[in-house]
Design a protein around this motif. Structure first.
Motif, PDB file in Angstrom:
ATOM      1  N   ARG A 160      12.733 -13.033  -1.628  1.00  0.00           N
ATOM      2  CA  ARG A 160      13.193 -13.466  -0.309  1.00  0.00           C
ATOM      3  C   ARG A 160      12.914 -14.946  -0.083  1.00  0.00           C
ATOM      4  O   ARG A 160      13.780 -15.692   0.380  1.00  0.00           O
ATOM      5  CB  ARG A 160      12.519 -12.642   0.785  1.00  0.00           C
ATOM      6  N   GLU A 197       5.447  -4.239  -6.096  1.00  0.00           N
ATOM      7  CA  GLU A 197       6.846  -4.161  -5.672  1.00  0.00           C
ATOM      8  C   GLU A 197       7.084  -4.966  -4.401  1.00  0.00           C
ATOM      9  O   GLU A 197       8.093  -5.673  -4.264  1.00  0.00           O
ATOM     10  CB  GLU A 197       7.258  -2.704  -5.448  1.00  0.00           C
ATOM     11  N   TYR A 201      14.972 -12.464 -10.664  1.00  0.00           N
ATOM     12  CA  TYR A 201      14.329 -11.158 -10.513  1.00  0.00           C
ATOM     13  C   TYR A 201      13.375 -10.874 -11.671  1.00  0.00           C
ATOM     14  O   TYR A 201      12.250 -10.398 -11.457  1.00  0.00           O
ATOM     15  CB  TYR A 201      15.380 -10.049 -10.436  1.00  0.00           C
ATOM     16  N   GLU A 206       9.458 -10.267 -11.022  1.00  0.00           N
ATOM     17  CA  GLU A 206       8.923  -8.945 -11.358  1.00  0.00           C
ATOM     18  C   GLU A 206       7.771  -9.061 -12.353  1.00  0.00           C
ATOM     19  O   GLU A 206       6.740  -8.389 -12.212  1.00  0.00           O
ATOM     20  CB  GLU A 206      10.029  -8.073 -11.944  1.00  0.00           C
ATOM     21  N   THR A 233       9.461  -8.322  -3.908  1.00  0.00           N
ATOM     22  CA  THR A 233      10.484  -8.416  -2.861  1.00  0.00           C
ATOM     23  C   THR A 233      10.294  -9.661  -2.013  1.00  0.00           C
ATOM     24  O   THR A 233      11.254 -10.375  -1.700  1.00  0.00           O
ATOM     25  CB  THR A 233      10.442  -7.158  -1.961  1.00  0.00           C
ATOM     26  N   GLU A 234       9.053  -9.948  -1.661  1.00  0.00           N
ATOM     27  CA  GLU A 234       8.761 -11.120  -0.848  1.00  0.00           C
ATOM     28  C   GLU A 234       9.037 -12.411  -1.616  1.00  0.00           C
ATOM     29  O   GLU A 234       9.566 -13.388  -1.047  1.00  0.00           O
ATOM     30  CB  GLU A 234       7.303 -11.080  -0.384  1.00  0.00           C
TER      31      GLU A 234
END
Length: 234
Positions: free
Chosen positions: A203, A195, A107, A111, A199-200
């Motif tokens: 995933r 953002e 993450y 990010e 997230t993508e």
């Protein structure tokens, strides 16, 4: 008549080695200043919109100094993009150092990368080198360094925390940056927010490694299953 010592004679005549070092140091400083000035202008205006005159003015330098150190504006553009990408890689690595779990680590990487436009900037340099093969070696060296440092950083985290990586460190590093470049370029074209890009990325990347606790839990479950099967067979 008092003879002068060797150091005094060198000081009087000027030490050639010292002069060379001073010249090189001044040259590195000027190159850095030009890169610092050019990068935000290229990001804001693009290659065609940022003139050599504007860049020189922003660096408090002469236009001739740009051509002296970089030869062309295109070469300056590519070097700016390459340097910014490596800066991003370093910032990404630093942001992920405090992660305690593989999920937190991934993450932090995603990010940090998606919050910057450095990858989009670098992609413009990649497109430029397709037509200017003389600039390709710099891009190649940058990508090699990106992967080698990414591999080192990831392998260090895995060893430090005792994680079990699901892939070899070099494969994980190359996969991360390939996913980052693809998703960010696609996202920029579609107007996605940082953002949404993050997230993508998470995933698509999925699970990168398992922590010591995860491994222990898996082992415990396996042992229970094996014990249960033994009892049933008996």
């Amino acid at each position: 008549m008092v003879k002068k010592s060797v150091p005094e004679l060198k000081e009087a005549a000027g030490d050639p080695k010292h002069a060379v070092r001073a010249t090189r140091s001044a040259g590195r400083k000027m190159r850095s200043l030009l890169l610092d000035a050019a990068s935000p202008l290229f990001r804001e205006r693009g290659l065609s919109g940022a003139s050599i005159t504007d860049i020189a003015a922003a660096a408090d330098a002469f236009p001739s100094q740009i051509t002296y150190y970089f030869r062309t504006k295109e070469a300056l553009f590519v070097e700016c993009a390459c340097r910014d990408l490596l800066y991003l890689a370093r910032a990404t690595e630093q942001a992920a150092q405090k992660a305690r779990t593989p999920a937190e680590y991934t993450y932090a990487l995603a990010e940090t990368v998606t919050a910057s436009d450095s990858i989009a900037f670098f992609a413009e340099a990649l497109t430029l080198t397709r037509r200017r093969q003389d600039l390709a070696p710099l891009v190649e060296r940058t990508i090699e360094r990106l992967h080698s440092e990414g591999t080192r950083a990831y392998a260090g985290q895995v060893a430090r925390h005792g994680w079990r990586s699901l892939r070899a460190p070099d494969e994980s590093s190359r996969r991360f940056w390939a996913v980052a470049i693809g998703i960010i370029l696609e996202g920029y074209a579609m107007g996605r927010s940082p953002e949404a890009l993050c997230t993508e990325m998470l995933r698509v990347l999925g699970e990168q490694a398992k922590s010591t606790n995860d491994t222990a839990r898996l082992r415990l479950v396996d042992e229970r299953d094996a014990s249960g099967n033994s009892n049933e067979e008996g």
